[in-house]
Design an enzyme around this catalytic site. Structure first.
Site, PDB file in Angstrom:
ATOM      1  N   ASP A  71      11.454  50.858  51.176  1.00  0.00           N
ATOM      2  CA  ASP A  71      11.036  51.139  52.579  1.00  0.00           C
ATOM      3  C   ASP A  71      10.003  51.723  52.441  1.00  0.00           C
ATOM      4  O   ASP A  71       9.947  53.011  51.141  1.00  0.00           O
ATOM      5  CB  ASP A  71      12.285  51.940  52.856  1.00  0.00           C
ATOM      6  CG  ASP A  71      11.969  52.923  54.027  1.00  0.00           C
ATOM      7  OD1 ASP A  71      10.456  52.975  54.983  1.00  0.00           O
ATOM      8  OD2 ASP A  71      12.803  54.259  54.061  1.00  0.00           O
ATOM      9  N   ASP A 311       5.094  50.633  58.729  1.00  0.00           N
ATOM     10  CA  ASP A 311       6.119  50.664  57.683  1.00  0.00           C
ATOM     11  C   ASP A 311       6.889  49.297  57.924  1.00  0.00           C
ATOM     12  O   ASP A 311       7.009  49.112  58.107  1.00  0.00           O
ATOM     13  CB  ASP A 311       6.817  51.311  58.876  1.00  0.00           C
ATOM     14  CG  ASP A 311       8.095  52.249  58.616  1.00  0.00           C
ATOM     15  OD1 ASP A 311       8.410  51.968  57.365  1.00  0.00           O
ATOM     16  OD2 ASP A 311       9.065  52.061  59.233  1.00  0.00           O
TER      17      ASP A 311
END
Length: 464
Positions: A71, A311
């Site tokens: 992430d 992201d």
């Protein structure tokens, strides 16, 4: 250079229907985007099966295997530790190779002290004196800064639909051939709806790249990944997506039939959410029509509002409502005049606009270009990265019909009144088929069209 495989969680997840998969994915993307506005220290949302990527490595003196979600939107590495209790996790899938594998044993790991920098960072920069007081270090020892034997207090870590309590330790982390000693991580014995840990790759001090940079700058100051294009089809994710730590000789050169040239845009510093990889967006082109982005997407203000977060943990790109409406209006003007809107599909999937397409004819869809801030910083998206086609029906009630949906989403205007947060998110679905490079030394993000499966094969072959 260190090469690691990223596994798409779609390869281990089953969905009943395309509608189910898309609805789950759109709901997750919306929740993760909106959670960036909540006033938690940790703003990342837990990653969801079927939409995200996992990373595996070995940990501790006995090389225990660990699988975590990768992430770029968070800055902490944490995982479940034994004994482990997960509240309301009965229906949460586990991406580990063996879902029955026990949590990590940390009996040989060393606790972080209360007066350390990592402890203060995990507690949102609370002073060492306060932390050591919480750890019951005597006052005279606090005054003489002699609290090294007192452990960092546990900290609370909240997500959009879950949370955990973790403590900080350090131990040896093995990444391919590299053994990284004294790696700091969070150990969670209790979580709420969070059965799986996360490898944070954000810009914060406790992220994996930041810690790696302190150990080996040439490896930690630049990393990239190349996400294999999948279009939500299991058979397309049989090969891993390469995660590359460090530099390798492939920038701006021809590689067989593939010309590699990166398009760069500068990272924007965010004073409130320093671990985000924020960039500026000037606009989006639909065909030749340029649609300017609102000012808040071009820069980050002093309150930490604005910019676009690149992201890996959000699937679809989220845009503020007014800008999204302008993009959709132009797209619909081009596509909607010859194709009927599929309103029922929009309700079932959470995507919009969707259209019923001619089963036999080639559908004309305008190109989509992301125009980032900078000189020659435009990224042309492949059609499959923004327009998803599938068959609907064929269930004995309705005949099969060909459907196509735009894969950009309305993020709403919450950011304008919420007092903090990114203006938009560039999701991983739109990043497929690109090598996305995070250059922390030059503070820039780069994009280059790649055949990601072939890149994995070549780098893996060269490594061996």
């Amino acid at each position: 250079m260190i090469l690691l495989p990223l596994t798409h969680s779609l390869s281990k997840t089953q969905f009943n229907t395309t509608h189910h998969l898309l609805k789950s994915t759109t709901t997750h993307s919306t929740s993760r985007f909106h959670h960036h506005y909540k006033n938690h220290h940790q703003l990342s949302l837990p990653l969801s099966p079927g939409t995200d990527y996992t990373l595996s490595f070995n940990f501790g003196p006995y090389s225990q295997p660990i699988t975590l979600y990768m992430d770029t939107g968070s800055d902490l590495v944490w995982f479940p530790c034994t004994p482990f209790n997960c509240i309301l996790c009965e229906f949460k899938p586990n991406p580990s190779p063996s879902s029955s594998s026990p949590p990590t044993n940390i009996s040989h790991s060393t606790p972080i002290s209360c007066n350390s920098k990592p402890c203060s960072t995990a507690h949102n920069s609370i002073s060492s004196s306060d932390l050591c007081t919480m750890a019951h270090c005597p006052l005279d020892s606090i005054e003489t800064k002699d609290c090294g034997s007192f452990h960092c207090p546990p900290f609370y870590y909240a997500y959009g639909d879950g949370s955990l309590i973790a403590s900080l330790y350090y131990d040896t982390l093995s990444l391919s051939s590299l053994k990284f000693r004294n790696f700091t991580f969070g150990c969670a014995h209790t979580t709420f709806s969070e059965p799986t840990g996360v490898a944070g790759f954000g810009r914060g001090l406790l992220s994996l790249p930041a810690q790696l940079a302190s150990h080996s700058p040439q490896l930690g100051n630049r990393f990239s990944y190349c996400l294999v294009s999948h279009s939500f089809r299991h058979e397309r994710v049989r090969k891993p997506s390469p995660l590359i730590l460090g530099r390798y000789e492939d920038e701006k050169q021809s590689n067989g039939d593939e010309v590699v040239e990166f398009v760069y845009t500068s990272m924007l510093d965010n004073p409130k959410h320093s671990y985000f990889y924020c960039v500026g967006l000037k606009g989006i082109s639909i065909g030749k029509k340029k649609i300017p982005a609102p000012e808040i997407l071009r820069r980050v203000n002093k309150r930490g509002d604005g910019g676009v977060v690149v992201d890996s943990g959000t699937t679809f790109t989220m845009l503020p409502a007014g800008f999204y409406d302008s993009v959709v209006a132009e797209f619909d003007r081009r596509v909607g005049r010859v194709n009927r809107r599929a309103s029922e599909i929009e309700m079932k999937t959470g995507l919009s606009p969707c259209y019923y397409l001619d089963a036999a004819a080639t559908v004309e869809v305008p190109g989509v270009t992301l125009r980032f801030v900078g000189v020659n910083s435009s990224v042309v998206l492949p059609r499959k990265n923004y327009f998803y086609e599938f068959l609907d029906g064929g269930d004995g009630v309705r005949r099969k019909e060909r459907v196509g949906c735009l894969m950009l989403m309305n993020g709403g205007d919450e950011f304008e009144v919420s007092g903090g947060g990114p203006g938009a998110i560039l999701g991983n679905y739109q990043q497929q088929g690109f090598e996305v490079e995070y250059d922390l030394e030059k503070k820039r993000v780069g994009f280059a069209r790649r055949k990601c499966a072939s890149l994995w094969d070549r780098l893996n072959r060269d490594k061996n």
